[in-house]
Design a protein around this motif. Structure first.
Motif, PDB file in Angstrom:
ATOM      1  N   MET A  47      65.423 -54.778 -11.640  1.00  0.00           N
ATOM      2  CA  MET A  47      66.262 -53.758 -11.034  1.00  0.00           C
ATOM      3  C   MET A  47      67.690 -54.275 -10.935  1.00  0.00           C
ATOM      4  O   MET A  47      67.907 -55.450 -10.662  1.00  0.00           O
ATOM      5  CB  MET A  47      65.706 -53.378  -9.653  1.00  0.00           C
ATOM      6  CG  MET A  47      66.434 -52.204  -9.005  1.00  0.00           C
ATOM      7  SD  MET A  47      65.608 -51.654  -7.481  1.00  0.00           S
ATOM      8  CE  MET A  47      64.108 -50.968  -8.182  1.00  0.00           C
TER       9      MET A  47
ATOM     10  N   SER B  63      70.145 -57.057  -4.404  1.00  0.00           N
ATOM     11  CA  SER B  63      69.264 -56.067  -5.000  1.00  0.00           C
ATOM     12  C   SER B  63      68.217 -55.652  -3.987  1.00  0.00           C
ATOM     13  O   SER B  63      68.040 -56.308  -2.952  1.00  0.00           O
ATOM     14  CB  SER B  63      68.589 -56.624  -6.264  1.00  0.00           C
ATOM     15  OG  SER B  63      67.690 -57.658  -5.907  1.00  0.00           O
TER      16      SER B  63
ATOM     17  N   THR C 247      63.755 -49.128   0.469  1.00  0.00           N
ATOM     18  CA  THR C 247      64.329 -47.843   0.054  1.00  0.00           C
ATOM     19  C   THR C 247      64.230 -46.812   1.159  1.00  0.00           C
ATOM     20  O   THR C 247      65.172 -46.035   1.405  1.00  0.00           O
ATOM     21  CB  THR C 247      63.612 -47.334  -1.207  1.00  0.00           C
ATOM     22  OG1 THR C 247      63.753 -48.311  -2.247  1.00  0.00           O
ATOM     23  CG2 THR C 247      64.204 -46.005  -1.671  1.00  0.00           C
TER      24      THR C 247
ATOM     25  N   PHE D  58      74.824 -43.872  -7.033  1.00  0.00           N
ATOM     26  CA  PHE D  58      73.932 -43.936  -8.186  1.00  0.00           C
ATOM     27  C   PHE D  58      74.730 -43.807  -9.477  1.00  0.00           C
ATOM     28  O   PHE D  58      75.805 -43.208  -9.487  1.00  0.00           O
ATOM     29  CB  PHE D  58      72.877 -42.825  -8.118  1.00  0.00           C
ATOM     30  CG  PHE D  58      72.005 -42.888  -6.899  1.00  0.00           C
ATOM     31  CD1 PHE D  58      72.423 -42.333  -5.698  1.00  0.00           C
ATOM     32  CD2 PHE D  58      70.768 -43.509  -6.947  1.00  0.00           C
ATOM     33  CE1 PHE D  58      71.628 -42.386  -4.565  1.00  0.00           C
ATOM     34  CE2 PHE D  58      69.954 -43.567  -5.823  1.00  0.00           C
ATOM     35  CZ  PHE D  58      70.398 -43.005  -4.623  1.00  0.00           C
TER      36      PHE D  58
ATOM     37  N   GLN E 298      72.023 -42.665 -14.706  1.00  0.00           N
ATOM     38  CA  GLN E 298      70.563 -42.727 -14.857  1.00  0.00           C
ATOM     39  C   GLN E 298      69.847 -42.644 -13.511  1.00  0.00           C
ATOM     40  O   GLN E 298      68.658 -42.892 -13.415  1.00  0.00           O
ATOM     41  CB  GLN E 298      70.147 -44.033 -15.560  1.00  0.00           C
ATOM     42  CG  GLN E 298      70.437 -44.070 -17.045  1.00  0.00           C
ATOM     43  CD  GLN E 298      71.907 -44.282 -17.343  1.00  0.00           C
ATOM     44  OE1 GLN E 298      72.555 -45.068 -16.660  1.00  0.00           O
ATOM     45  NE2 GLN E 298      72.428 -43.598 -18.338  1.00  0.00           N
ATOM     46  N   GLU E 299      70.621 -42.307 -12.457  1.00  0.00           N
ATOM     47  CA  GLU E 299      70.105 -42.165 -11.095  1.00  0.00           C
ATOM     48  C   GLU E 299      69.516 -43.473 -10.576  1.00  0.00           C
ATOM     49  O   GLU E 299      68.575 -43.493  -9.794  1.00  0.00           O
ATOM     50  CB  GLU E 299      69.074 -41.031 -11.015  1.00  0.00           C
ATOM     51  CG  GLU E 299      69.656 -39.665 -11.352  1.00  0.00           C
ATOM     52  CD  GLU E 299      68.709 -38.520 -11.034  1.00  0.00           C
ATOM     53  OE1 GLU E 299      67.625 -38.801 -10.475  1.00  0.00           O
ATOM     54  OE2 GLU E 299      69.047 -37.372 -11.318  1.00  0.00           O
ATOM     55  N   GLU E 300      70.101 -44.593 -11.010  1.00  0.00           N
ATOM     56  CA  GLU E 300      69.733 -45.894 -10.488  1.00  0.00           C
ATOM     57  C   GLU E 300      70.695 -46.265  -9.364  1.00  0.00           C
ATOM     58  O   GLU E 300      71.897 -46.028  -9.466  1.00  0.00           O
ATOM     59  CB  GLU E 300      69.787 -46.964 -11.584  1.00  0.00           C
ATOM     60  CG  GLU E 300      68.808 -46.741 -12.718  1.00  0.00           C
ATOM     61  CD  GLU E 300      68.997 -47.742 -13.839  1.00  0.00           C
ATOM     62  OE1 GLU E 300      68.035 -47.987 -14.582  1.00  0.00           O
ATOM     63  OE2 GLU E 300      70.126 -48.270 -13.963  1.00  0.00           O
TER      64      GLU E 300
ATOM     65  N   THR F 129      73.232 -48.153  -7.450  1.00  0.00           N
ATOM     66  CA  THR F 129      74.211 -49.157  -7.882  1.00  0.00           C
ATOM     67  C   THR F 129      75.121 -49.622  -6.761  1.00  0.00           C
ATOM     68  O   THR F 129      75.842 -50.605  -6.926  1.00  0.00           O
ATOM     69  CB  THR F 129      75.091 -48.596  -9.008  1.00  0.00           C
ATOM     70  OG1 THR F 129      75.740 -47.398  -8.556  1.00  0.00           O
ATOM     71  CG2 THR F 129      74.258 -48.281 -10.250  1.00  0.00           C
TER      72      THR F 129
END
Length: 381
Positions: free
Chosen positions: A1, A52, A68, A84, A87-89, A91
């Motif tokens: 991730m 992370s 989360t 985000f 890619q909707e990750e 960040t």
């Protein structure tokens, strides 16, 4: 991730826990959530600290899902903002400044007053150095037009407070929450304000966008944001244009999805290009397009926009515009195919030389059995 960049709306001189957090937030929060928020306060003491989800999970012996859930809780309480990528990750995590925390808590309801007033266009917050903070990169069009969309604004709590005083904003947020059936978090609010403030969508247009998506079981504000960006890239700025674009989407696109049996995803860009070509450039009706898709499945047993396009191109060359025209072409094709098959069978029979049980490649002998019998009797006497 991917690693996460921790940032802050203002520079903290030291690591401390604001009294407001202890008095108003900590007492009602889950103890594990409090631990994670305190850890973020500690990390933010070092500018541009990288971490992370897995790092935080290891620190407290939690699962990544636990971390989360904690982050989403604090975002709902508007003590931080999750950022985000495309890619909707996740960040980035941007912590709120308690000194400027003047927004109502998540339990407060927005006003339902109606107004046509235009909200103030507010500049993004700047740090003491004059540089903009917590900014996302500008969104550019990856299609055929090089349209550069307005840069997303990361509205500060002070700016959000000013927006919340505008009756138009109050009405839009109220309508959004009624349609979505839940309180808007900070990310969702930021997206809606971007449509209003930067894309310059009208109140009616935004409310129609939300209503249109929810009616089709798309209740994600991120999905609505993608539609808003596509409208902006296409130059759609009025309610009338938005309705026309939605009508195209709801009729032709849904027809193609149904004919191809596509139910678990939206059409990709190149697929939408085919649909627009069939409906706009070639002028075919929904039923003709659906028939071409159905014939594609029957012929090659798989989804192929290229194959369906070849069918429609053939119909266009033969000026087939209605279902009756297509049926007539099918009948003519079947008749010609039947004649061809008959001719091929006759040719095969001729080539094999089968004629009345004999062989055409050899000369046939004829015998006079009476003459043979007399000759045979004459030899026996």
């Amino acid at each position: 991730m991917a690693d996460i960049l921790l940032k802050h709306d203002s520079t903290l001189a030291a690591t401390y826990v604001p009294n407001a957090f202890i008095d108003e937030y900590m007492t009602h929060a889950d103890g594990e959530f409090v631990k994670i928020y305190l850890y973020l306060l500690r990390c933010i003491n070092n500018p541009d600290t990288m971490c992370s989800i897995s790092d935080i999970a290891d620190k407290f012996d939690h699962t990544e899902k636990d971390v989360t859930r904690a982050l989403k809780y604090w975002e709902k309480m508007r003590l931080l903002r999750l950022e985000f990528n495309s890619q909707e990750e996740l960040t980035g995590i941007c912590l709120s400044d308690f000194c400027s925390q003047t927004m109502p808590k998540a339990s407060a309801a927005p006003s339902a007053a109606l107004s046509a007033a235009v909200p103030a266009k507010l500049p993004p917050d700047k740090s003491a150095s004059g540089k903009q903070t917590c900014k996302n990169p500008p969104v550019s069009d990856s299609g055929t037009h090089s349209v550069l969309l307005p840069e997303r604004a990361s509205y500060s709590l002070n700016q959000l407070a000013q927006f919340s005083e505008d009756e138009t904003v109050q009405e839009i947020l109220f309508v959004a929450e009624r349609y979505l059936g839940h309180r808007l978090n900070d990310t969702e609010t930021q997206m809606i304000l971007y449509w209003l403030d930067k894309l310059e969508f009208s109140q009616d247009m935004i409310e129609y966008l939300i209503e249109h998506c929810v009616a089709r079981n798309h209740t994600s504000v991120r999905y609505m944001d993608k539609i808003a960006l596509s409208w902006a890239k296409s130059g759609i700025r009025t309610l009338t244009d938005a309705k026309q674009a939605s009508d195209l989407h709801s009729s032709v696109v849904c027809t193609v999805q149904k004919a191809f049996g596509i139910s678990n995803r939206a059409l990709a860009g190149v697929e939408l290009d085919y649909v627009n070509k069939w409906s706009k450039e070639m002028g075919f009706s929904d039923e003709i397009i659906a028939l071409a898709c159905q014939k594609t499945i029957l012929s090659i047993h798989q989804i192929s926009f290229e194959y369906a396009d070849s069918i429609l191109q053939s119909w266009k060359r033969q000026n087939a515009r209605t279902l009756n025209d297509v049926r007539l072409l099918d009948a003519q094709y079947q008749e010609a195919k039947s004649r061809k098959i008959t001719a091929q069978k006759a040719a095969v029979r001729t080539a094999k030389g089968t004629v009345a049980g004999g062989f055409a490649n050899f000369s046939q002998r004829s015998y006079n059995f009476e003459e043979l019998e007399r000759e045979l009797l004459s030899h026996t006497r």
